[in-house]
Scaffold this motif. Structure first.
Motif, PDB file in Angstrom:
ATOM      1  N   CYS A  11       0.384  -2.675   3.889  1.00 29.47           N
ATOM      2  CA  CYS A  11      -1.022  -2.840   4.463  1.00 29.47           C
ATOM      3  C   CYS A  11      -1.004  -3.446   5.848  1.00 29.47           C
ATOM      4  CB  CYS A  11      -1.948  -3.616   3.626  1.00 29.47           C
ATOM      5  SG  CYS A  11      -2.822  -2.472   2.553  1.00 29.47           S
ATOM      6  N   ALA A  32       0.819  -1.307   0.063  1.00 21.73           N
ATOM      7  CA  ALA A  32      -0.099  -0.002  -0.011  1.00 21.73           C
ATOM      8  C   ALA A  32       0.927   1.364   0.010  1.00 21.73           C
ATOM      9  CB  ALA A  32      -0.856   0.046   1.198  1.00 21.73           C
ATOM     10  N   CYS A  52      -7.590  -4.400   1.676  1.00 20.78           N
ATOM     11  CA  CYS A  52      -6.532  -3.252   1.537  1.00 20.78           C
ATOM     12  C   CYS A  52      -5.651  -3.247   0.618  1.00 20.78           C
ATOM     13  CB  CYS A  52      -5.850  -3.475   3.011  1.00 20.78           C
ATOM     14  SG  CYS A  52      -4.693  -2.042   3.248  1.00 20.78           S
TER      15      CYS A  52
END
Length: 537
Positions: A125, A27, A157
């Motif tokens: 994440c 992420a 996510c």
């Protein structure tokens, strides 16, 4: 803000950290999916409770409860709140003093005191690093690692913009033209945005431009590089595209920004080539375009193109009074992510995973009306070409029937159990590049799908008489016998062709292999006369 922190603190304070739960990685933007319980793996029974919320004005904010212990070993906590900056939470740190158990609200309005700063930088994440500074002698300044313990049910996510799209959000899209600048009057471009619950795509396409690397700038920030290469059908101009996805798929960059309401600009060596302003909102997708309710079931087996010979796939449409579903299943192919196309437009991705028996399988189900956990069925698959692809290669395909009433439709790729519809017509023509051995020679390949099946034909012209070998994806598929054209005055140049079909016509070879996205060569002995990659669409 005070009320938010106090009430959230009373609800969450004192909870003990929970068992670990796995979540996706990679992420680059803090989203609502980072909400949850986070452990300090290097410290005993310490951790964070993170809540990502949206303020009335629309900005996102993070509230963090830091559960730890004081010098005497008693549990205590501090509270942080602050904005999100890409992969980072930048917060002020507060301590609450002078409040007793169940003390009436409003009797100590100055209970909160800012004591320092609290910053969390997320690696992905699942992991992050915390740094803090405080005025408290017992706490001081320092840092520690954190790792995720819990996730938000029903939320994936990815660190991309799709994380913040609620399941009830209506799908939307926009398509806009990019306007050329006076210095590049021939340039053309288009930007497309599609957002559904659980996924979002943003794509920039340019054409009729010079070859080179173009910077894509959205909202004043550079977001990626688009490489324009020469168009096979145009000797003068180049073309290229750049697609962002959330969640990230394959080699496409993560869509961690929202282009709506932003300027979109394309630069070459610092000079603006194309630009436009995106609308503040997209238009609804699929209103009235789904198959509608009713009493119908159509199930078909999909044709295997031969890339993974043991693989199987099927597609099923069920129309009931209150629910319509369209499901695609695939098994016995390698673990991975496989896009699904409907009439050559990507509508979703199938994740193929190992099952408990060690076999591989995956499925993708669309529903109408919108149902939590399922993408919206905002298209009608009936009469459409359905494909499962890997890169530019079609693995499975079927002309999905228009109805379930035709009993003569049990052959793979054109119906199967439940009926056969006319399916869409598809025709792809491709001029094979000449390698220069016979400069005046030409070759053309054509792939066609219609209601009668599939056909692939290769023709060569203005070549010496003889036998030429056709290979597809490096595999010999047949010989083309070139004979002298009766209309050729010099009697030297010859022509020939080979045709494959499925189902096989009497004079054709069987088309039991994939063509689209594959390399094609025509050889004389060991010399390549023509070669190229057949288009996928």
């Amino acid at each position: 803000m005070t009320s938010l922190r106090l009430r959230a603190g009373f609800v969450l304070f004192g909870l003990i950290l929970m068992a670990a739960v796995a979540s996706p990685a990679a992420a680059f933007k803090v989203t609502g999916s980072f909400t949850g319980w986070w452990d300090q793996p290097d410290e005993q029974n310490h951790g964070l409770i993170i809540a990502i919320s949206r303020l009335p004005g629309g900005d996102q904010t993070a509230v963090v409860f830091w559960a730890h212990y004081n010098d005497s070993g008693s549990p205590t906590w501090l509270l942080a709140q602050g904005p999100l900056r890409d992969d980072t939470i930048e917060a002020d740190l507060f301590q609450v003093r002078g409040v007793n158990f169940m003390q009436a609200s409003g009797t100590r309005p100055d209970a909160e005191e800012r004591i320092g700063t609290f910053e969390i930088v997320f690696e992905n994440c699942d992991r992050g690093e915390v740094s803090y500074t405080t005025e408290l002698p017992a706490v001081g300044a320092g840092g520690f690692a954190i790792q995720r313990l819990t996730t938000v049910p029903g939320m994936e996510c990815s660190g991309g913009v799709s994380d913040n799209v609620p399941p009830s959000a209506p799908p939307e899209k926009f398509e806009i033209d990019l306007d050329p600048t006076p210095d590049y009057p021939d340039a053309q471009g288009e930007a497309e945005w599609v957002m559904r619950p659980g996924s979002a795509e943003f794509e920039i396409e340019i054409e009729d431009v010079q070859p080179g690397e173009y910077s894509v700038v959205v909202g004043g920030e550079e977001r990626g590089t688009l490489v324009a290469v020469m168009d096979d059908d145009d000797d003068d101009w180049a073309e290229g595209e750049l697609e962002f996805r959330s969640p990230q798929r394959g080699d496409k960059p993560l869509l961690d920004f929202d282009p709506r309401g932003q300027s979109i600009e394309v630069f070459l060596d610092g000079e603006l080539v194309l630009s436009s302003d995106a609308p503040e909102e997209g238009t609804p997708v699929g209103e009235g375009k789904g198959p509608g309710f009713g009493g119908q079931e159509i199930e078909v087996e999909m044709t295997n193109s031969g890339v993974y010979s043991d693989g199987e796939a099927s597609a099923e449409l069920e129309r009931e009074r209150r629910l319509v579903s369209f499901e695609i299943e695939v098994e016995d192919i390698p673990v991975g992510e496989y896009p699904v196309w409907v009439d050559m437009t990507e509508v979703g991705v199938i994740s193929v995973e190992l099952d408990d028996d060690g076999d591989t399988e995956g499925e993708l189900e669309f529903r109408f009306p919108l149902t939590a956990g399922y993408p919206l069925l905002d298209f009608d698959p009936r009469g459409s070409l359905i494909e499962i692809v890997e890169g530019d290669t079609t693995l499975f395909f079927v002309d999905f029937p228009s109805s379930g009433d035709d009993s003569n439709s049990d052959r793979p790729g054109h119906g199967g159990p439940g009926g056969k519809g006319p399916g869409p017509d598809l025709e792809i023509d491709f001029d094979l590049p000449n390698e220069g051995v016979y400069p005046d020679a030409s070759a053309e390949a054509q792939y066609e799908i219609d209601e009668d099946g599939r056909e692939f034909e290769v023709e060569i012209d203005d070549v010496p008489a003889g036998t030429y070998t056709l290979t597809v994806a490096g595999v010999e598929r047949g010989d083309i016998v070139a004979v002298v054209d009766e209309d050729d005055d010099d009697g030297f140049n010859a022509e020939g062709k080979i045709t494959f079909s499925d189902p096989r016509d009497s004079d054709d070879e069987l088309l039991n292999f994939n063509v689209r996205g594959e390399s094609i060569e025509i050889l004389e002995g060991g010399t390549v006369i023509f070669s190229g990659t057949f288009p996928n669409r």
